[in-house]
Design a protein around this motif. Structure first.
Motif, mmCIF file in Angstrom:
data_model
loop_
_atom_site.group_PDB
_atom_site.id
_atom_site.type_symbol
_atom_site.label_atom_id
_atom_site.label_comp_id
_atom_site.label_asym_id
_atom_site.label_seq_id
_atom_site.Cartn_x
_atom_site.Cartn_y
_atom_site.Cartn_z
ATOM 1 N N LEU A 72 -3.760 -0.481 -0.434
ATOM 2 C CA LEU A 72 -3.794 0.389 0.745
ATOM 3 C C LEU A 72 -2.715 1.458 0.703
ATOM 4 C CD1 LEU A 72 -4.633 -2.071 3.654
ATOM 5 C CD2 LEU A 72 -6.041 -0.249 2.692
ATOM 6 N N ALA A 73 -1.578 1.125 0.075
ATOM 7 C CA ALA A 73 -0.492 2.103 0.009
ATOM 8 C C ALA A 73 -0.930 3.348 -0.741
ATOM 9 C CB ALA A 73 0.720 1.469 -0.671
ATOM 10 N N ILE A 74 -1.709 3.123 -1.776
ATOM 11 C CA ILE A 74 -2.208 4.270 -2.553
ATOM 12 C C ILE A 74 -3.287 4.985 -1.758
ATOM 13 C CG2 ILE A 74 -3.473 4.938 -4.643
ATOM 14 C CD1 ILE A 74 -2.098 2.520 -6.013
ATOM 15 N N ALA A 75 -4.176 4.187 -1.157
ATOM 16 C CA ALA A 75 -5.304 4.768 -0.426
ATOM 17 C C ALA A 75 -4.826 5.640 0.731
ATOM 18 C CB ALA A 75 -6.211 3.655 0.089
ATOM 19 N N GLU A 76 -3.713 5.211 1.353
ATOM 20 C CA GLU A 76 -3.216 5.975 2.509
ATOM 21 C C GLU A 76 -2.723 7.356 2.115
ATOM 22 O OE1 GLU A 76 -0.395 3.363 4.245
ATOM 23 O OE2 GLU A 76 -1.917 2.231 5.362
#
Lengths: 253, 436
Positions: A209-213
């Motif tokens: 999710l950190a990348i997706a955000e």
């Protein structure tokens, strides 16, 4: 590096099923998706949600079982195997979790292979390889084989290869799945720079999710459909288009 | 993707799996070596015979008789009817001048009375006997159907050396393996002459002591003794110096008993025979025997080639199996190739070239190895031939065998690689991606 025009992605009513011992598994169930040219979209979802399948269909690795897939104005449904190969060669750049480098070839040769498939002249392809290796900061690793490179270095070579033929669409499937934190940061930064520096559209599948955000848009695959998770304001800012529904509704962009 | 890129990728991929590549190449190498060795050996054997046939020698020889044809020699004798005609220097010149005649060797013979000190197996003395002494120009013995079995040939021009045939050994109750026993044995020979002694005819002999210097197998003339033409000519002159010679001692009036005509190759034998018959002499030649030998050699060659080809086919199946295993192992790699834009035919060519590379390398190594095997076999055979006092064989590696071995191995490997290559080409591009 010369920027290319990004390819838009338009998917309508996409269905995809797999036959397994347990029976038929529906992976994509009437999925609709629009990505504007030059956009950066992150696909998130649990394992088995259909991220890789969706990326395969978008990239022409797998034919759509039903529904339509139009990339850069080209309907993939009507393409033959040879035309699909041409589409993948000229339009798409793939980045895989497993890197997908040929172990028998050096880093430079892996990149050159993509150029040779496009029948780029030897002198031009050597220049292109040099340029791409410098761009991913691996000029000194040109003669190294994949086994002699770290995970992050391999993935940077894979990104360089994906850019070899100036793709208008880059598809990355869990590109940081096998990397440590430092390498992840470097690879993500490199991928995120592609839309701006190369003008291509980037669709990235990840469960991080950190990348997706950090993506312009974030779509979650759930129940065989893509659900928008991006804040409407952010969507508007990125796409420069009229706002659509709130997060959680079917993505139409 | 250019062929150059395909070749480079195929070669690199083969090198990446050295263990499998070495084993697969080894199978092809052994098969190609077997094929090369067998074909080299059989071709060398055939070449040796054909060499004699094509460049002259005993097998391309024609026996010319002074006498009328013998109807009993069906299939070999040219049974053209006609009266007996003397073989003299004119005939020799006439036949020598024929366009397809390479050489003419005159043969003379004389009846001799022989006393041998030898005893038979029961230790009884062998009584004196009459036998024919055959004389030839011993400097031209390589042109004649004469093969030493033990000892040596008499020296050219020698008048006290003779060689005996297997018929003489049989007279003594000996086998061919006993041939060395008679070498060095002295004999006494008398040439009979009829003289007029005051109105009465009596026979006197010209005695000579000779030594048996060797045992031969010979078909130059009918007789158990072989000597130089000079020695026989002396005997004939002595016999002919007597009176009434042609009736009582059945002496031939022909200066030469026969001629051995060497044609320029087996293909000319029939033509030369016809020309000699037209001159008026009877001829015979082992044409049917030669044809049979050639057919036999050809059959041997076919059988040996078949063994080698079967081995190559087995090796090709090994290539096919190894390549199918490689396709199974490299599904993801094939998918990646397609993901970056390789067409089905690009993948097909890469796998086909990999198989071809294995076949080519195996073919080259196999041909070299096969030649080495043939060399070793050739040395063993030459050792045996030398022990038999026969001329050794010169091993020849024919270019068709070299080219056939390498090209055949490569083509078979390409054929064997076709199925794996087709399977690889048909693999879907989604193999590049893991499960979703």
């Amino acid at each position: 590096m010369a920027a290319v025009a990004g390819a838009s992605v338009e998917i309508r009513d996409l269905h995809h099923r797999f036959a397994s011992r347990a029976g038929v598994v529906t992976v994509l169930d009437g999925l609709d998706l629009d990505v504007t040219a030059g956009g950066y979209v992150a696909l998130v979802g649990a394992s088995g949600a259909g991220k890789s399948t969706l990326l395969s269909v978008i990239g022409g690795l797998e034919p759509a079982q039903s529904g339509s897939v139009v990339i850069g104005g080209q309907d993939l449904g009507g393409l033959s195997r040879t035309d699909l190969a041409t589409f993948r060669r000229e339009t798409v750049g793939f980045v895989f979790q497993h890197f997908g480098l040929l172990e028998a070839l050096t880093a430079a040769e892996n990149i050159e292979l993509a150029c040779s498939l496009a029948r780029v002249a030897p002198a031009a392809r050597r220049a292109k390889v040099r340029e791409l290796l410098e761009a991913v900061d691996l000029a000194d690793r040109a003669r190294h084989r994949p086994v002699q490179l770290s995970g992050g270095e391999r993935q940077r070579v894979a990104i360089a290869r994906a850019l070899a033929n100036g793709p208008s669409l880059v598809l990355a499937d869990e590109p940081t799945g096998n990397l440590d934190d430092a390498s992840t940061a470097r690879v993500v930064a490199l991928l995120e720079s592609l839309p701006a520096e190369h003008g291509c559209t980037l669709v990235l599948g990840t469960h991080d999710l950190a990348i997706a955000e950090r993506a312009s848009r974030r779509l979650r695959l759930r129940g065989g459909r893509a659900v928008e998770e991006t804040a409407p304001a952010a969507v508007n800012a990125i796409a420069g288009a009229a706002p659509t529904g709130p997060p959680g509704q079917q993505a139409r962009r | 993707m250019t062929w150059r890129d395909v070749i480079r990728l195929a070669a690199r991929t083969v090198r990446r799996r050295p263990g499998r590549a070495v084993l697969t190449v080894l199978a092809v190498t052994l098969a190609a070596a077997l094929l090369t060795a067998l074909l080299t050996i059989s071709t060398t054997a055939e070449t040796r015979v054909l060499e004699q046939l094509s460049s002259g020698g005993p097998l391309a020889g024609i026996k010319v008789a002074a006498a009328a044809p013998d109807p009993g020699q069906v299939d070999q004798d040219n049974a053209a009817p006609g009266a007996a005609k003397a073989l003299d220097d004119t005939a020799l010149t006439q036949i020598s001048d024929l366009p397809d005649v390479r050489d003419v060797v005159p043969i003379v013979s004389s009846k001799v009375y022989v006393i041998t000190p030898a005893r038979d197996r029961d230790n009884h003395r062998i009584g004196p006997f009459f036998e024919d002494l055959v004389g030839v120009d011993l400097t031209k013995v390589s042109q004649l159907p004469i093969t030493p079995v033990a000892g040596r040939l008499p020296s050219p021009g020698a008048t006290s050396e003779i060689a005996v045939t297997q018929g003489y050994l049989e007279r003594l109750g000996l086998q061919r393996v006993d041939a060395p026993q008679v070498v060095g044995t002295p004999l006494q020979m008398a040439t009979p002459q009829v003289v007029d002694d005051g109105g009465q005819f009596r026979i006197r002999g010209r005695w000579v002591k000779v030594t048996i210097v060797g045992v031969v197998a010979q078909e130059a003339g009918d007789g158990q003794f072989l000597a130089s033409s000079e020695m026989v000519q002396q005997a004939r002159d002595w016999a002919r110096a007597g009176v009434n010679q042609s009736r009582d001692l059945q002496l031939s009036t022909s200066p030469y008993t026969g001629l051995f005509v060497v044609a320029r190759g087996i293909d000319n034998v029939s033509k030369v025979r016809a020309q000699i018959t037209a001159i008026g002499y009877s001829t015979s030649a082992p044409e049917n025997l030669i044809a049979s030998v050639r057919r036999y050699l050809h059959v041997v060659e076919i059988v040996l080639s078949s063994v080698g080809i079967i081995a190559l086919v087995v090796a090709a199946l090994g290539i096919s199996n190894a390549m199918l295993a490689a396709v199974r192992e490299r599904r993801r790699e094939i998918g990646v190739l397609k993901a970056i834009g390789a067409r089905d035919r690009d993948v097909y060519r890469v796998f086909l070239l990999e198989a071809g590379t294995l076949g080519f390398v195996g073919g080259v190594l196999g041909t070299i190895f096969g030649w080495a095997i043939a060399e070793v076999v050739g040395r063993v055979v030459n050792g045996y031939l030398a022990a038999q006092r026969l001329v050794g064989v010169k091993l020849t590696l024919p270019w068709p065998v070299v080219v056939g071995g390498i090209v055949g191995s490569t083509l078979l490997a390409l054929l064997a690689g076709t199925l794996p290559a087709v399977r690889a080409a048909r693999l879907p591009a989604r193999e590049a991606v893991g499960g979703g």
